[in-house]
Design an enzyme around this catalytic site. Sequence first.
Site, PDB file in Angstrom:
ATOM      1  N   ASP A  73     -74.490  -3.129  -0.510  1.00  9.53           N
ATOM      2  CA  ASP A  73     -74.184  -2.164  -1.556  1.00  9.53           C
ATOM      3  C   ASP A  73     -75.391  -1.833  -2.410  1.00  9.53           C
ATOM      4  O   ASP A  73     -76.402  -2.540  -2.402  1.00  9.53           O
ATOM      5  CB  ASP A  73     -73.042  -2.664  -2.441  1.00  9.53           C
ATOM      6  CG  ASP A  73     -73.359  -3.983  -3.133  1.00  9.53           C
ATOM      7  OD1 ASP A  73     -73.977  -4.853  -2.489  1.00  9.53           O
ATOM      8  OD2 ASP A  73     -72.991  -4.155  -4.321  1.00  9.53           O
ATOM      9  N   GLU A 131     -72.480  -6.955  -4.290  1.00  8.30           N
ATOM     10  CA  GLU A 131     -73.473  -7.782  -4.964  1.00  8.30           C
ATOM     11  C   GLU A 131     -73.865  -7.217  -6.317  1.00  8.30           C
ATOM     12  O   GLU A 131     -74.234  -7.962  -7.227  1.00  8.30           O
ATOM     13  CB  GLU A 131     -74.724  -7.922  -4.071  1.00  8.30           C
ATOM     14  CG  GLU A 131     -75.711  -8.983  -4.517  1.00  8.30           C
ATOM     15  CD  GLU A 131     -76.755  -8.494  -5.517  1.00  8.30           C
ATOM     16  OE1 GLU A 131     -77.453  -9.336  -6.110  1.00  8.30           O
ATOM     17  OE2 GLU A 131     -76.872  -7.260  -5.714  1.00  8.30           O
TER      18      GLU A 131
END
Length: 362
Positions: A73, A131
């Site tokens: 991400d 994350e």
Amino acid sequence: MRPALDLSSGVVELTRTICDIPSVSGDEHAIADAVEQALRAYPHLEVVRDGDAVVARTQLGRDERVVIAGHLDTVPVADNLPVRVVGEGLHAELWGRGTVDMKGGVAVQLALAAELEAPTRDITWVFYDHEEVDSALNGLGRIARTRPELLAGDFAVLCEPTAAGIEGGCNGTLRVEVRVPGEAAHSARSWMGTNAIHGASEVLARLAAYEPASTEVEGLVFREGMNAVGIRGGIAGNVIPDECVVTVNFRFAPSRSLEEAEQHTRDLFEGFQVTVTDAAAGARPGLDAPLALDFTEAVLEVTGGAPAPKYGWTDVARFSALGVPAVNFGPGDPVLAHKDDEHCPASQIQLCYEALRTWLVR
């Protein structure tokens, strides 16, 4: 339908391709699908899907297993996609969201996962979600809680951006709220109250006088920091505030436990109410572990330089909590992470690919 990823296209082109797949935190499904589809084409890999995380493992019966991880991400796009390439060849720079944090590292993982059918150690490749948001949502943390066997290994590498240098361990982080009490009153009769915002000057004075430590841990010097990162208080423009809250962030060396870091912070603000709102332990460098020594020797043959400490908190701490020594190593200048002008030299992506490959085949 989005075309399948070509994992043999070269790490620079692969970085460009995966950056352009939507992957802002919470929207990783498309990139997880693409990664899973691409990896399932390689029979030497056992592929496991966990939510929007993908784990691929060799099962060669080697004496040692290493875990190499990276998150899929990014933070939100700031009109900086699709990726723009400036220059040519290895002199080129890739500009755009994710080029630093951390699609260059993910591209290195994907290319090597596809290429290395018979590495000298078994490898677990981890591509995880969420994350860049609240740690409770972190995909690596989820796997550690629910399927820790997928993260079992003797050593781990997190491909976070380090400008192609080795960064051992990471500082811990503690966030607290320091409350200063007061007594409300009309501002026209301020002597009848106690101004909490004025009272916060003592908290700020202690912070200004604080001298952060530099602590050597396993040969690396970690710099600590204790800083106000927010302040709030006040009810209305004509009311003496009855409370002021100063938010303080303590970045502490991995030689301190969470409990020691909390006590140190409470001691600094003795006399005030202190509430912990967020905390994560650091990770010791672990560079004296046999596999870490071998990794360092192999990587530095390619990159040069010397290991350094990681001042920010990273997911190496999750591996450390599992008893797995871990380091940070990946392309991209971490100072540029999350910035609108995020960009990464193609040469660093290629260098990290060559360094990791050298280690994994020797």
